[in-house]
Motif scaffolding. Structure first.
Motif, PDB file in Angstrom:
ATOM      1  N   PRO A  31      48.140-106.643  37.228  1.00 29.78           N
ATOM      2  CA  PRO A  31      48.110-105.678  38.330  1.00 29.78           C
ATOM      3  C   PRO A  31      46.997-104.657  38.129  1.00 29.78           C
ATOM      4  O   PRO A  31      46.619-104.373  36.995  1.00 29.78           O
ATOM      5  CB  PRO A  31      49.481-105.015  38.268  1.00 29.78           C
ATOM      6  CG  PRO A  31      50.111-105.424  37.002  1.00 29.78           C
ATOM      7  CD  PRO A  31      49.328-106.536  36.384  1.00 29.78           C
ATOM      8  N   HIS A  80      54.817-101.883  35.804  1.00 28.84           N
ATOM      9  CA  HIS A  80      54.746-103.264  35.330  1.00 28.84           C
ATOM     10  C   HIS A  80      54.936-103.215  33.822  1.00 28.84           C
ATOM     11  O   HIS A  80      54.276-102.416  33.138  1.00 28.84           O
ATOM     12  CB  HIS A  80      53.393-103.897  35.668  1.00 28.84           C
ATOM     13  CG  HIS A  80      53.274-104.263  37.114  1.00 28.84           C
ATOM     14  ND1 HIS A  80      53.652-105.489  37.599  1.00 28.84           N
ATOM     15  CD2 HIS A  80      52.853-103.543  38.184  1.00 28.84           C
ATOM     16  CE1 HIS A  80      53.457-105.520  38.912  1.00 28.84           C
ATOM     17  NE2 HIS A  80      52.971-104.346  39.301  1.00 28.84           N
ATOM     18  N   HIS A 119      55.938 -98.169  41.266  1.00 26.82           N
ATOM     19  CA  HIS A 119      56.717 -99.037  40.381  1.00 26.82           C
ATOM     20  C   HIS A 119      55.901 -99.299  39.126  1.00 26.82           C
ATOM     21  O   HIS A 119      54.679 -99.162  39.128  1.00 26.82           O
ATOM     22  CB  HIS A 119      57.076-100.352  41.077  1.00 26.82           C
ATOM     23  CG  HIS A 119      55.883-101.130  41.543  1.00 26.82           C
ATOM     24  ND1 HIS A 119      55.240-100.891  42.743  1.00 26.82           N
ATOM     25  CD2 HIS A 119      55.175-102.127  40.943  1.00 26.82           C
ATOM     26  CE1 HIS A 119      54.214-101.711  42.872  1.00 26.82           C
ATOM     27  NE2 HIS A 119      54.132-102.467  41.789  1.00 26.82           N
ATOM     28  N   HIS A 148      51.995 -97.944  39.260  1.00 22.58           N
ATOM     29  CA  HIS A 148      51.053 -97.765  40.370  1.00 22.58           C
ATOM     30  C   HIS A 148      51.793 -97.912  41.693  1.00 22.58           C
ATOM     31  O   HIS A 148      52.954 -98.299  41.736  1.00 22.58           O
ATOM     32  CB  HIS A 148      49.874 -98.757  40.276  1.00 22.58           C
ATOM     33  CG  HIS A 148      50.233-100.195  40.526  1.00 22.58           C
ATOM     34  ND1 HIS A 148      49.303-101.188  40.697  1.00 22.58           N
ATOM     35  CD2 HIS A 148      51.440-100.816  40.629  1.00 22.58           C
ATOM     36  CE1 HIS A 148      49.905-102.349  40.893  1.00 22.58           C
ATOM     37  NE2 HIS A 148      51.199-102.158  40.862  1.00 22.58           N
TER      38      HIS A 148
HETATM   39 ZN   LIG Z   1      52.585-103.572  41.117  1.00 20.60          ZN
END
Ligand SMILES: [Zn+2]
Ligand SMILES: [Zn+2]
Length: 346
Positions: free
Chosen positions: A290, A309, A307, A299
């Motif tokens: 991402p 990662h 959210h 991000h």
């Molecule tokens: Zn994302």
């Protein structure tokens, strides 16, 4: 939704419903504002978890002192979708199927017999000797007493040069953990992210922990492998993750009115952080990293609100930090979430 108008009513509900003790702290304040639908979304997210109670709405005080409404869910720390382990191979002739994984230079590597045999070379330290040179048998902790002596911060000298594993059956029967997490995240000031204890909870109810103390473990010439799903057991919290692997995947999300196709594109939601933001898989559905992640690994995208990662499996960091105030992990006997009273971890 359960709303309580008086402490008397609360008590009678607890007795009648056999509910968890933390319900006693719930009051009508704030709870009316959170909708049934939000709670249903959370309940649906944890369908693969061993849920003992909840999710229910409770009052809580977050790490920054914000008083708000949290959801509370009590789970057994055992995944229902697979059997944890193995961790330590038993002989240096064992293949990768007989052992778990370890973090080496940012990568998740197999703890197979060869890995055990080559430790002195791998770490450039001739004091490593985790196996019997005559038989090739690996020295591993085989009892509750041994695992506790070897897993404590000041490793019992008798257990230096051991492969450390605690088995799920060493946990007290019926042990549970309660997660109290804000329904709505309260972001902290930019540049002052927090990191209190664990990172969050996975969709199968297993704790997503902070970094494992790898330097301390290696310093005692021990290895405390994770299974191929990134988890191992300690007798305080049970089975927990230090890495997110492809064992965790799902289609549900706790993001309100999110397009499920967009959720899938982002790699799918694998957990909820202690600050209430969702945690997604390390990689996107197309296998790419991402873009534009901040120091907490979070991000916002065009399609989805903020959210995280998860960090790569070998990074020993599921989250970089929390971008919002965190709730509480309660062990049995604790009933109220006041995260503001706990000292911040450096
Ligand atoms: Zn994302
Ligand atoms: Zn651990």
């Amino acid at each position: 939704m359960r709303a309580y108008n008086s402490s008397k009513l609360t008590l009678s509900l607890i007795v009648a419903g056999g509910g968890m003790a933390s319900s006693a702290t719930a009051q009508s304040t704030g709870i009316d504002q959170a909708s049934e639908a939000d709670l249903a979304l959370i309940a649906n997210f944890f369908t693969s978890a061993d849920v003992v109670d909840g999710p229910i709405l409770v009052d809580c005080t977050l790490s920054g002192g914000t008083e708000t409404t949290c959801f509370s869910i009590t789970v057994r720390p055992n995944p229902l979708d697979y059997t944890p382990g193995p961790w330590c191979p038993t002989n240096i002739s064992d293949g990768a199927d007989k052992g778990g994984i370890w973090f080496l230079e940012g990568e998740a590597v197999d703890v197979d017999g060869e890995f055990i045999a080559n430790l002195a070379e791998t770490y450039g330290d001739s004091e490593w000797q985790l196996f019997d040179p005559d038989t090739g048998d690996v020295r591993f902790t085989g009892t509750l007493e041994a695992c506790e002596a070897a897993a404590r911060p000041d490793v019992d000298p008798d257990y230096e040069n051991y492969c450390v594993q605690c088995l799920p059956e060493y946990m007290p029967e019926g042990a549970t953990i309660t997660y109290v997490i804000p329904m709505k995240p309260f972001p902290v000031l930019r540049g002052t992210p927090t990191n209190f204890g664990g990172s969050g909870v996975a969709l199968n109810g297993v704790r997503l922990d902070g970094p494992a103390p790898v330097d301390a473990i290696l310093g005692a010439h021990t290895i405390a492998p994770f299974d191929d799903c990134g988890g191992h057991v300690n007798t305080h919290v049970g089975y927990h993750y230090h890495a997110v692997t492809d064992c965790l995947h799902g289609t549900p999300t706790t993001l309100k009115s999110a397009d499920l196709a967009e959720v899938a594109k982002e790699g799918g939601q694998i957990g909820i952080a202690m600050d209430g933001y969702p945690i997604f898989a390390h990689l996107m559905e197309n296998g790419e990293e991402p873009e534009g992640l901040d120091q907490c690994f979070g991000h916002e995208t065009e399609a989805l609100s903020y959210h995280y990662h998860a960090g790569s499996a070998g990074s020993n960091q599921i989250l970089g930090c929390h971008a919002a105030e965190t709730g509480c992990v309660l062990v049995e006997g604790q009933t109220v979430c006041d995260a503001s009273r706990r000292p911040a971890r450096p």
